[in-house]
Write a protein that holds these residues in place. Structure first.
Motif, PDB file in Angstrom:
ATOM      1  N   ASP A 191      24.264  15.014  49.843  1.00 26.55           N
ATOM      2  CA  ASP A 191      23.125  15.878  49.550  1.00 26.55           C
ATOM      3  C   ASP A 191      22.865  15.804  48.051  1.00 26.55           C
ATOM      4  O   ASP A 191      23.667  16.282  47.248  1.00 26.55           O
ATOM      5  CB  ASP A 191      23.421  17.316  49.974  1.00 26.55           C
ATOM      6  N   LEU A 192      21.751  15.183  47.656  1.00 26.21           N
ATOM      7  CA  LEU A 192      21.416  15.003  46.246  1.00 26.21           C
ATOM      8  C   LEU A 192      20.245  15.898  45.849  1.00 26.21           C
ATOM      9  O   LEU A 192      19.364  15.505  45.088  1.00 26.21           O
ATOM     10  CB  LEU A 192      21.085  13.534  45.963  1.00 26.21           C
ATOM     11  N   GLY A 193      20.222  17.105  46.386  1.00 26.58           N
ATOM     12  CA  GLY A 193      19.124  18.026  46.094  1.00 26.58           C
ATOM     13  C   GLY A 193      17.917  17.694  46.945  1.00 26.58           C
ATOM     14  O   GLY A 193      17.965  17.813  48.159  1.00 26.58           O
ATOM     15  N   ASP A 194      16.812  17.240  46.301  1.00 31.62           N
ATOM     16  CA  ASP A 194      15.618  16.920  47.077  1.00 31.62           C
ATOM     17  C   ASP A 194      15.760  15.605  47.842  1.00 31.62           C
ATOM     18  O   ASP A 194      14.999  15.333  48.758  1.00 31.62           O
ATOM     19  CB  ASP A 194      14.362  16.904  46.206  1.00 31.62           C
ATOM     20  N   PHE A 195      16.740  14.775  47.488  1.00 36.55           N
ATOM     21  CA  PHE A 195      17.066  13.563  48.236  1.00 36.55           C
ATOM     22  C   PHE A 195      18.299  13.830  49.087  1.00 36.55           C
ATOM     23  O   PHE A 195      19.265  14.430  48.630  1.00 36.55           O
ATOM     24  CB  PHE A 195      17.397  12.387  47.306  1.00 36.55           C
ATOM     25  N   LYS A 196      18.260  13.356  50.318  1.00 36.76           N
ATOM     26  CA  LYS A 196      19.423  13.367  51.204  1.00 36.76           C
ATOM     27  C   LYS A 196      19.658  11.914  51.592  1.00 36.76           C
ATOM     28  O   LYS A 196      18.713  11.203  51.946  1.00 36.76           O
ATOM     29  CB  LYS A 196      19.168  14.193  52.464  1.00 36.76           C
ATOM     30  N   VAL A 197      20.906  11.464  51.522  1.00 40.21           N
ATOM     31  CA  VAL A 197      21.217  10.093  51.897  1.00 40.21           C
ATOM     32  C   VAL A 197      22.443  10.071  52.806  1.00 40.21           C
ATOM     33  O   VAL A 197      23.290  10.954  52.752  1.00 40.21           O
ATOM     34  CB  VAL A 197      21.463   9.175  50.666  1.00 40.21           C
ATOM     35  N   ALA A 198      22.515   9.046  53.632  1.00 37.50           N
ATOM     36  CA  ALA A 198      23.691   8.783  54.462  1.00 37.50           C
ATOM     37  C   ALA A 198      24.002   7.306  54.277  1.00 37.50           C
ATOM     38  O   ALA A 198      23.213   6.445  54.678  1.00 37.50           O
ATOM     39  CB  ALA A 198      23.438   9.131  55.918  1.00 37.50           C
ATOM     40  N   LEU A 199      25.127   7.028  53.646  1.00 33.34           N
ATOM     41  CA  LEU A 199      25.501   5.668  53.276  1.00 33.34           C
ATOM     42  C   LEU A 199      26.154   4.938  54.446  1.00 33.34           C
ATOM     43  O   LEU A 199      27.055   5.474  55.103  1.00 33.34           O
ATOM     44  CB  LEU A 199      26.473   5.699  52.095  1.00 33.34           C
ATOM     45  N   SER A 247      21.386   2.755  52.914  1.00 34.59           N
ATOM     46  CA  SER A 247      21.515   4.116  53.394  1.00 34.59           C
ATOM     47  C   SER A 247      20.279   4.547  54.169  1.00 34.59           C
ATOM     48  O   SER A 247      19.220   3.944  54.072  1.00 34.59           O
ATOM     49  CB  SER A 247      21.714   5.072  52.218  1.00 34.59           C
ATOM     50  N   LEU A 248      20.469   5.625  54.923  1.00 30.62           N
ATOM     51  CA  LEU A 248      19.348   6.397  55.424  1.00 30.62           C
ATOM     52  C   LEU A 248      18.949   7.290  54.264  1.00 30.62           C
ATOM     53  O   LEU A 248      19.806   7.716  53.483  1.00 30.62           O
ATOM     54  CB  LEU A 248      19.780   7.266  56.604  1.00 30.62           C
ATOM     55  N   VAL A 249      17.669   7.600  54.121  1.00 30.50           N
ATOM     56  CA  VAL A 249      17.242   8.439  52.997  1.00 30.50           C
ATOM     57  C   VAL A 249      16.116   9.365  53.433  1.00 30.50           C
ATOM     58  O   VAL A 249      15.227   8.975  54.188  1.00 30.50           O
ATOM     59  CB  VAL A 249      16.840   7.595  51.766  1.00 30.50           C
ATOM     60  N   TYR A 250      16.232  10.626  52.972  1.00 30.75           N
ATOM     61  CA  TYR A 250      15.193  11.620  53.231  1.00 30.75           C
ATOM     62  C   TYR A 250      14.685  12.176  51.907  1.00 30.75           C
ATOM     63  O   TYR A 250      15.467  12.560  51.035  1.00 30.75           O
ATOM     64  CB  TYR A 250      15.727  12.783  54.080  1.00 30.75           C
ATOM     65  N   HIS A 251      13.385  12.185  51.757  1.00 27.16           N
ATOM     66  CA  HIS A 251      12.685  12.905  50.690  1.00 27.16           C
ATOM     67  C   HIS A 251      11.299  13.172  51.247  1.00 27.16           C
ATOM     68  O   HIS A 251      10.614  12.244  51.687  1.00 27.16           O
ATOM     69  CB  HIS A 251      12.604  12.083  49.404  1.00 27.16           C
ATOM     70  N   LYS A 252      10.869  14.413  51.237  1.00 27.78           N
ATOM     71  CA  LYS A 252       9.623  14.765  51.923  1.00 27.78           C
ATOM     72  C   LYS A 252       8.383  14.101  51.336  1.00 27.78           C
ATOM     73  O   LYS A 252       7.382  13.959  52.020  1.00 27.78           O
ATOM     74  CB  LYS A 252       9.446  16.276  51.994  1.00 27.78           C
ATOM     75  N   GLU A 253       8.412  13.656  50.088  1.00 29.89           N
ATOM     76  CA  GLU A 253       7.231  13.058  49.478  1.00 29.89           C
ATOM     77  C   GLU A 253       7.287  11.536  49.361  1.00 29.89           C
ATOM     78  O   GLU A 253       6.259  10.870  49.381  1.00 29.89           O
ATOM     79  CB  GLU A 253       7.014  13.636  48.077  1.00 29.89           C
TER      80      GLU A 253
END
Length: 126
Positions: free
Chosen positions: A35-43, A56-62
């Motif tokens: 959990d990197l704050g506004d970024f979420k990653v799964a390596l 990685s998988l990566v989530y950022h809403k923008e």
């Protein structure tokens, strides 16, 4: 000629928990969530000194949007791509191209849509 190699990839996701479950089931592995704050990653797991790119998988809403028909297509290398493809639908995805031979030198390939709507390739020598 100079060689250019892929060093890292990122697969966009909308639901990190769902995507982690999907990829852990398909590839029979454990991803490392960060959990990197506004970024979420799964390596994805990688062995030290092994060849090939990791990512990685990566989530950022923008900044990240999954897509089944736009953008780049990455391929994962496995021992037998038919095994991973056989787990895709049970994990919540859809096989788009079943295992097929490219040619005797390059081996086999297949393509699936993951739980997030991304088009992902997979290939193997057998």
């Amino acid at each position: 000629m100079k060689s250019v190699k892929i060093a890292w990839f990122e697969i966009p996701v909308e639901d990190m928990s769902r995507a982690i479950k999907f990829y852990e089931k398909v590839f029979d592995c454990q991803l490392d969530f960060q959990d990197l704050g506004d970024f979420k990653v799964a390596l994805f797991p990688v062995e030290s000194g092994s060849e090939g790119a990791s990512g990685s998988l990566v989530y950022h809403k923008e900044f990240y949007t999954p897509s089944a028909n736009k953008g780049n297509l990455i391929y994962f290398q496995t021992e037998d791509c038919g095994e991973e493809l056989s787990r895709v639908e049970e994990a919540g995805g859809k096989v788009m191209i079943s295992k097929r031979q490219i040619n005797p030198e390059l081996g086999f390939m297949g393509v699936f849509i993951d739980s997030e709507g991304n088009r992902i390739g997979i290939r193997s020598k057998s």
